[in-house]
Design a protein around this motif. Structure first.
Motif, PDB file in Angstrom:
ATOM      1  N   TRP A   1      12.634  -6.895  44.194  1.00  0.00           N
ATOM      2  CA  TRP A   1      11.276  -6.381  44.216  1.00  0.00           C
ATOM      3  C   TRP A   1      11.056  -4.769  43.836  1.00  0.00           C
ATOM      4  N   ARG A   2      12.304  -4.152  43.697  1.00  0.00           N
ATOM      5  CA  ARG A   2      12.143  -2.986  43.331  1.00  0.00           C
ATOM      6  C   ARG A   2      11.821  -2.581  41.993  1.00  0.00           C
ATOM      7  N   LEU A   3      11.892  -3.678  41.203  1.00  0.00           N
ATOM      8  CA  LEU A   3      11.314  -3.535  39.702  1.00  0.00           C
ATOM      9  C   LEU A   3       9.956  -3.250  39.901  1.00  0.00           C
ATOM     10  N   LEU A   4       9.115  -3.611  40.883  1.00  0.00           N
ATOM     11  CA  LEU A   4       7.584  -3.438  40.837  1.00  0.00           C
ATOM     12  C   LEU A   4       7.479  -2.595  41.703  1.00  0.00           C
ATOM     13  N   THR A   5       7.969  -2.664  42.934  1.00  0.00           N
ATOM     14  CA  THR A   5       7.636  -1.493  44.117  1.00  0.00           C
ATOM     15  C   THR A   5       7.757  -0.171  43.688  1.00  0.00           C
TER      16      THR A   5
ATOM     17  N   MET B   1      11.507 -10.065  29.329  1.00  0.00           N
ATOM     18  CA  MET B   1      12.014  -9.087  30.276  1.00  0.00           C
ATOM     19  C   MET B   1      12.869  -9.545  31.444  1.00  0.00           C
ATOM     20  N   VAL B   2      12.573 -10.779  31.861  1.00  0.00           N
ATOM     21  CA  VAL B   2      13.443 -11.372  32.896  1.00  0.00           C
ATOM     22  C   VAL B   2      14.792 -11.824  32.477  1.00  0.00           C
ATOM     23  N   GLY B   3      14.539 -12.252  31.094  1.00  0.00           N
ATOM     24  CA  GLY B   3      15.937 -12.497  30.488  1.00  0.00           C
ATOM     25  C   GLY B   3      16.706 -11.560  30.143  1.00  0.00           C
ATOM     26  N   LEU B   4      16.342 -10.114  30.013  1.00  0.00           N
ATOM     27  CA  LEU B   4      17.151  -9.072  29.831  1.00  0.00           C
ATOM     28  C   LEU B   4      17.665  -8.475  30.986  1.00  0.00           C
ATOM     29  N   ILE B   5      16.822  -8.737  31.938  1.00  0.00           N
ATOM     30  CA  ILE B   5      17.338  -8.296  33.345  1.00  0.00           C
ATOM     31  C   ILE B   5      18.462  -8.994  33.935  1.00  0.00           C
TER      32      ILE B   5
ATOM     33  N   LEU C   1      -5.597  -5.590  34.928  1.00  0.00           N
ATOM     34  CA  LEU C   1      -4.692  -5.669  35.655  1.00  0.00           C
ATOM     35  C   LEU C   1      -3.332  -6.263  35.336  1.00  0.00           C
ATOM     36  N   ALA C   2      -3.264  -7.278  34.389  1.00  0.00           N
ATOM     37  CA  ALA C   2      -2.247  -7.919  33.754  1.00  0.00           C
ATOM     38  C   ALA C   2      -1.595  -6.955  32.916  1.00  0.00           C
ATOM     39  N   LEU C   3      -2.446  -6.304  32.037  1.00  0.00           N
ATOM     40  CA  LEU C   3      -1.670  -5.271  31.253  1.00  0.00           C
ATOM     41  C   LEU C   3      -0.918  -4.266  31.982  1.00  0.00           C
ATOM     42  N   TYR C   4      -1.564  -3.690  33.158  1.00  0.00           N
ATOM     43  CA  TYR C   4      -0.842  -2.568  34.017  1.00  0.00           C
ATOM     44  C   TYR C   4       0.317  -2.991  34.494  1.00  0.00           C
ATOM     45  N   LEU C   5       0.293  -4.330  35.152  1.00  0.00           N
ATOM     46  CA  LEU C   5       1.596  -4.708  35.878  1.00  0.00           C
ATOM     47  C   LEU C   5       2.767  -5.182  34.872  1.00  0.00           C
ATOM     48  N   VAL C   6       2.310  -5.585  33.576  1.00  0.00           N
ATOM     49  CA  VAL C   6       3.506  -6.105  32.648  1.00  0.00           C
ATOM     50  C   VAL C   6       4.004  -4.872  32.035  1.00  0.00           C
ATOM     51  N   SER C   7       3.164  -3.777  32.107  1.00  0.00           N
ATOM     52  CA  SER C   7       3.708  -2.604  31.333  1.00  0.00           C
ATOM     53  C   SER C   7       4.374  -1.871  32.442  1.00  0.00           C
ATOM     54  N   LEU C   8       4.174  -1.978  33.494  1.00  0.00           N
ATOM     55  CA  LEU C   8       4.863  -1.349  35.019  1.00  0.00           C
ATOM     56  C   LEU C   8       6.335  -2.149  34.741  1.00  0.00           C
ATOM     57  N   LEU C   9       6.211  -3.319  34.627  1.00  0.00           N
ATOM     58  CA  LEU C   9       7.551  -4.125  34.581  1.00  0.00           C
ATOM     59  C   LEU C   9       8.345  -3.751  33.485  1.00  0.00           C
ATOM     60  N   GLY C  10       7.749  -3.496  32.354  1.00  0.00           N
ATOM     61  CA  GLY C  10       8.326  -2.673  31.027  1.00  0.00           C
ATOM     62  C   GLY C  10       9.110  -1.760  31.263  1.00  0.00           C
ATOM     63  N   GLY C  11       8.610  -0.752  31.939  1.00  0.00           N
ATOM     64  CA  GLY C  11       9.159   0.441  32.365  1.00  0.00           C
ATOM     65  C   GLY C  11      10.526   0.200  33.289  1.00  0.00           C
ATOM     66  N   SER C  12      10.174  -0.505  34.338  1.00  0.00           N
ATOM     67  CA  SER C  12      11.442  -0.884  35.121  1.00  0.00           C
ATOM     68  C   SER C  12      12.433  -1.511  34.365  1.00  0.00           C
ATOM     69  N   THR C  13      12.042  -2.486  33.553  1.00  0.00           N
ATOM     70  CA  THR C  13      13.266  -3.273  32.745  1.00  0.00           C
ATOM     71  C   THR C  13      13.935  -2.353  31.836  1.00  0.00           C
ATOM     72  N   ALA C  14      13.342  -1.479  31.087  1.00  0.00           N
ATOM     73  CA  ALA C  14      14.071  -0.505  30.360  1.00  0.00           C
ATOM     74  C   ALA C  14      15.203   0.509  31.153  1.00  0.00           C
ATOM     75  N   VAL C  15      14.769   0.839  32.357  1.00  0.00           N
ATOM     76  CA  VAL C  15      15.541   1.606  33.181  1.00  0.00           C
ATOM     77  C   VAL C  15      16.751   0.863  33.482  1.00  0.00           C
ATOM     78  N   PHE C  16      16.482  -0.566  34.011  1.00  0.00           N
ATOM     79  CA  PHE C  16      17.515  -1.275  34.809  1.00  0.00           C
ATOM     80  C   PHE C  16      18.571  -1.775  33.494  1.00  0.00           C
ATOM     81  N   VAL C  17      18.042  -2.186  32.361  1.00  0.00           N
ATOM     82  CA  VAL C  17      18.807  -2.714  31.296  1.00  0.00           C
ATOM     83  C   VAL C  17      19.652  -1.657  30.584  1.00  0.00           C
TER      84      VAL C  17
END
Length: 309
Positions: free
Chosen positions: A133-137, A283-287, A172-188
């Motif tokens: 959940w940290r990827l979104l929160t 993004m989920v696959g990369l994670i 809202l979908a654009l905002y959330l998928v962009s948020l996940l994109g930033g978190s994914t880049a940091v995590f990966v």
């Protein structure tokens, strides 16, 4: 259209037509108030306008509403002038900040709160304890009041126009998928031991979306490009800012926006939903791939191994 006759002594005082100075006239354009002969005036909703004002009005109309086609925008959203999701997102971010500040007992050191610790993106913690959940929160947490204010100001400026263009659900979908994109880049691609937080990934996604929208509407992109370049320069030069999070959000936001505004009208919704699902799954696959490779890295850190934080 006819011009009323005037007595000779009044005709001598009448001004000449702006376009035909040798023609005296008692008529004027209702918009610019310049004198104009009957040949240079056109019917308007109220009175008559000169040919220049008629052409200027047509140009302004095309520039003012380039995103709309009939009753829907180029993204397929119903025409609206009121942003709802943008202020709601700002309210959620502010509320979360107030909760963390109250827990920490300090406005500028709110990262000391339990809510902040449990929600920030700490890749090592995600790998070891599966706290996905940290990827979104993490996108709703901010380090201090200044960090919050800068991101919320950018969200307000960018979000208002984009929400009107996309509609509430798409925005809202654009905002959330962009948020996940930033978190994914940091995590990966980032350091497992570095913790990050903030809505910057989502905000940069809106920047990328704005650039795509400007190009789609055939407007001058220099301002949008300038904003993105300036913010990237600040990201690189100011220490402590996550470049990966910003780039990840920017790229994902731009890709999502391409589907939003370039999808064919007949199958618009299918293309838009399909693109968002594809980006999310990618993004989920990369994670997942990164998680498998990061297990060995985590256990190599002294005092850390599977199941132990």
């Amino acid at each position: 259209m006819t011009q009323p006759p005037y007595p000779p002594h009044q005709q001598e005082a009448l001004p000449g037509c702006w376009w035909h100075p040798n023609r005296q006239t008692g008529l004027r354009c209702v918009r610019c108030n310049r004198p104009a002969c009957p040949d240079c005036l056109r019917d308007a909703p109220v009175g008559y306008q000169c040919v220049d004002c008629v052409h200027a009005g047509a140009r302004e109309s095309r520039v003012r509403r380039p995103a709309f086609r009939g009753s829907r925008t180029v993204a397929g959203a119903p025409v609206s002038t009121r942003a709802v999701v943008t202020p709601l997102l700002i309210a959620v971010n502010v509320l979360v900040y107030l909760v963390t500040a109250a827990q920490a007992g300090e406005m500028m050191q709110n990262q000391r709160s339990e809510v902040f610790f449990d929600g920030m993106l700490w890749p090592l913690r995600v790998v070891v304890t599966d706290e996905w959940w940290r990827l979104l929160t993490s996108g709703f947490l901010h380090y201090g009041l200044l960090h919050l204010a800068m991101n919320m100001l950018a969200l307000w400026i960018l979000g208002r126009d984009l929400e009107v263009l996309l509609g509430k659900i798409r925005f809202l979908a654009l905002y959330l998928v962009s948020l996940l994109g930033g978190s994914t880049a940091v995590f990966v691609f980032g350091d497992l031991t570095s913790a990050v937080a903030g809505a910057s990934g989502a905000v940069y996604g809106l920047m990328g979306a704005l650039l795509v929208a400007v190009l789609r509407l055939k407007l001058n992109p220099s301002s949008a490009i300038g904003i993105i370049v300036l913010n990237l320069v600040l990201t690189v030069t100011i220490p402590g800012i996550s470049l990966l999070g910003h780039l990840g959000g920017l790229i994902i936001g731009a890709l999502a926006m391409v589907a939003m505004v370039y999808a064919p009208a007949k199958q618009r919704t299918a293309y838009q939903v399909g693109t968002l699902v594809f980006l999310t799954l990618a993004m989920v696959g990369l994670i997942v791939y990164r998680d498998g490779a990061a297990v060995a890295e985590a256990c190599a850190i002294p005092g850390v191994c599977l199941g132990v934080a």
